[in-house]
Design an enzyme around this catalytic site. Structure first.
Site, PDB file in Angstrom:
ATOM      1  N   TYR A  20       0.851  -1.280  -0.114  1.00 51.64           N
ATOM      2  CA  TYR A  20      -0.080   0.013  -0.117  1.00 51.64           C
ATOM      3  C   TYR A  20       0.763   1.303   0.108  1.00 51.64           C
ATOM      4  CZ  TYR A  20      -3.538  -3.531   1.339  1.00 51.64           C
ATOM      5  OH  TYR A  20      -4.085  -4.362   1.458  1.00 51.64           O
ATOM      6  N   TYR A 148     -12.032  -7.554   6.694  1.00 51.46           N
ATOM      7  CA  TYR A 148     -10.920  -7.470   5.782  1.00 51.46           C
ATOM      8  C   TYR A 148     -10.592  -8.991   5.471  1.00 51.46           C
ATOM      9  CZ  TYR A 148      -6.296  -7.389   3.789  1.00 51.46           C
ATOM     10  OH  TYR A 148      -5.237  -7.597   2.878  1.00 51.46           O
ATOM     11  N   ASP A 249     -13.487 -16.890   8.330  1.00 49.38           N
ATOM     12  CA  ASP A 249     -12.113 -16.384   7.763  1.00 49.38           C
ATOM     13  C   ASP A 249     -11.324 -16.160   9.146  1.00 49.38           C
ATOM     14  OD1 ASP A 249      -9.773 -15.233   7.257  1.00 49.38           O
ATOM     15  OD2 ASP A 249     -10.692 -13.696   6.021  1.00 49.38           O
ATOM     16  N   LYS A 278      -1.887 -17.153   7.692  1.00 42.72           N
ATOM     17  CA  LYS A 278      -0.848 -16.190   8.464  1.00 42.72           C
ATOM     18  C   LYS A 278      -0.019 -17.096   9.734  1.00 42.72           C
ATOM     19  CE  LYS A 278      -2.600 -11.742   7.910  1.00 42.72           C
ATOM     20  NZ  LYS A 278      -3.834 -11.269   7.672  1.00 42.72           N
TER      21      LYS A 278
HETATM   22  C1  LIG Z   1      -4.373 -11.009   6.247  1.00 44.73           C
HETATM   23  C2  LIG Z   1      -5.632 -11.751   6.075  1.00 44.73           C
HETATM   24  C3  LIG Z   1      -5.878 -12.141   4.896  1.00 44.73           C
HETATM   25  C4  LIG Z   1      -5.410 -12.120   3.578  1.00 44.73           C
HETATM   26  O1  LIG Z   1      -4.230 -13.087   4.028  1.00 44.73           O
HETATM   27  P1  LIG Z   1      -2.947 -12.839   2.915  1.00 44.73           P
HETATM   28  O2  LIG Z   1      -2.042 -13.890   3.219  1.00 44.73           O
HETATM   29  O3  LIG Z   1      -2.312 -11.635   3.284  1.00 44.73           O
HETATM   30  O4  LIG Z   1      -3.280 -12.878   1.617  1.00 44.73           O
HETATM   31  C5  LIG Z   1      -7.325 -12.678   4.887  1.00 44.73           C
HETATM   32  N1  LIG Z   1      -8.385 -12.537   5.953  1.00 44.73           N
HETATM   33  C6  LIG Z   1      -7.804 -11.904   7.062  1.00 44.73           C
HETATM   34  C7  LIG Z   1      -8.877 -12.025   8.388  1.00 44.73           C
HETATM   35  C8  LIG Z   1      -6.546 -11.546   7.325  1.00 44.73           C
HETATM   36  O5  LIG Z   1      -6.242 -11.007   8.503  1.00 44.73           O
END
Ligand SMILES: *Cc1c(COP(=O)(O)O)cnc(C)c1O
Length: 433
Positions: A20, A148, A249, A278
């Site tokens: 970004y 997000y 997620d 992550k």
């Molecule tokens: C960071 C994140 C993503 C995206 O993961 P990347 O490995 O950066 O592509 C998706 N959902 C959530 C909740 C996140 O924190």
């Protein structure tokens, strides 16, 4: 004569895009020479206490002997083979572990390369599931504002429409359904009317909706908001009522960050599909997994095209799987929940005084996450420099000054992080910047 470091920074500034950022007006970046335990060491020798776990992932700190051994051991056997037509012990062992720690019934595993791709895969699964079961009009997703889910196409389209990037891609992004951000905060008294908007949305549009996707309990990069687990439970019930799949997620919240193995565990909810990423490799490499129920897998597999249509090049990468297994061994340490609890306690005590500052709108702590929500956006470059001067690595965004340190952080290091946050927030409060 320019130093080596100056040459490096100059090339970086001219040629390399950072997350970004502008390529014409880039913000300063700090060159790293090493990282060990909870410290990031800069090229000039400064050692910064890490408050970010490198965006949620380096939960065991850096240069961890157990993870190093797993990586080196696997490199010496083989670092990669394709996953089409081949399999290997690291992939199988990791799947065993993931099935074991996720909710009963989430026992089909799809490996992919990053969190965003995991969200794409989850969306494709949900839509393919609906197509396979003859409900072909269900091609949309529903979600809540303030989320997000990543930077790729489908993921971006379910990020918060305002703080996300929708306006820049208008006309090109898929259009989904948004309910308001859950309003009842974590720890407040539950109010069932919080679900009314989601209920109305699904009641009206469920025939066009394949799945609801949300970050359970903790919204991360969309606003660091902690909401009531009853909301998650309510969404589960609504999904069942309207025949909509639920995608959790857990890319940021998974693996003990919020104090339970997964944030869904706080609500006692089993989603149909769950995205993990992550911290899965302890921050060693980009890797992700999508967990699904047998039902999702079977419906997709018993109807045309009879296969799930996804299969990235680096799927099931053995090196990532081996490191992930080692990371999950550490995550399963029976002492870890108490450790997170103690981090939570310390964060609560040490961040509480910030509440008296005019500039601080809210102080929130859950698990190993501490947030100061300010009443105005921070001057990122300035605050970043002040943090480095105070010996800590913290990267605020917008109005959020927050940390999610590695689980191995000790009390002194945590005190240093919190102390720096208070000091810098007080400086902002005094109008110094
Ligand atoms: C960071 C994140 C993503 C995206 O993961 P990347 O490995 O950066 O592509 C998706 N959902 C959530 C909740 C996140 O924190």
């Amino acid at each position: 004569m320019e130093t080596e470091e100056e040459i490096l920074l100059k090339f970086d500034k001219t040629h390399i895009w950072h997350p970004y950022t502008s390529m014409t007006e880039p913000l300063p970046v700090y060159p790293v020479a090493g990282a060990d335990g909870c410290f990031i060491e800069l090229a000039d020798g400064t050692r910064l206490v890490d408050g970010m776990s490198s965006w949620w992932c380096a939960v065991h700190g850096y240069n961890h002997p157990h993870l190093n051994r797993a990586a080196v051991g696997q490199i010496e056997r083989f670092s990669h083979v394709m996953f089409g037509g081949l399999t290997h012990r690291p992939a199988v062992e990791l799947a065993r572990r993931l099935v074991d720690i996720t909710q009963e019934g989430l026992d089909r595993v799809f490996y992919c390369d990053s969190g965003s791709v995991a969200v794409e895969v989850a969306a494709k699964m949900a839509i393919q599931y609906m197509q396979a079961s003859g409900r072909t009009g269900r091609t949309r997703l529903a979600t809540v504002r303030g989320g997000y889910h990543g930077d790729t196409w489908q993921a971006m389209s379910v990020c918060d429409p305002e703080t996300g990037m929708h306006s820049f891609y208008r006309g090109a992004l898929p259009v989904h359904y948004f309910a308001p951000r859950p309003a009842v905060a974590f720890g407040e008294e539950w109010d069932p009317s919080d679900l009314a908007a989601m209920e109305a949305l699904l009641g009206e549009n469920h025939e066009r909706i394949a799945a609801v996707i949300l970050e359970p309990v903790v919204q991360g990069a969309g606003g660091m908001w902690f909401y009531h687990p009853e909301y998650v439970r309510g969404v589960r019930e609504l999904c069942d009522r309207y025949g909509v799949l639920m995608i959790a997620d857990e890319i940021a919240t998974g693996f003990m960050r919020t104090g339970t193995m997964f944030a869904c565990d706080r609500a006692g909810v089993r989603p149909d599909i769950m995205c993990l990423g992550k911290a899965i490799t302890g921050g060693y490499m980009s890797f992700a997994a999508v967990m699904a129920t047998a039902r999702v897998a079977e419906v997709i597999s018993s109807n045309p095209p009879y296969v799930f249509m996804h299969g990235p090049t680096f799927m099931g990468n053995p090196l990532a799987c081996a490191v992930a297994c080692a990371s999950l061994e550490l995550i399963s340490d029976p002492g870890l929940p108490a450790r997170i609890k103690s981090i939570e306690q310390t964060l609560r005590e040490r961040l509480a005084p910030a509440a008296t500052l005019q500039i601080v709108r809210d102080v929130r702590v859950l698990g190993a996450i501490g947030v100061l929500e300010l009443d105005r956006p921070v001057d990122m470059a300035r605050v970043q420099r002040r943090c480095a001067e105070e010996g800590v690595w913290i990267r605020p965004f917008g109005r959020l000054f927050y940390i999610m340190p590695p689980y191995v952080i000790d009390d002194d290091q945590l005190a240093r992080l919190c102390g720096a946050m208070l000091k810098i927030a007080a400086e902002m409060d005094a109008g110094e910047y």
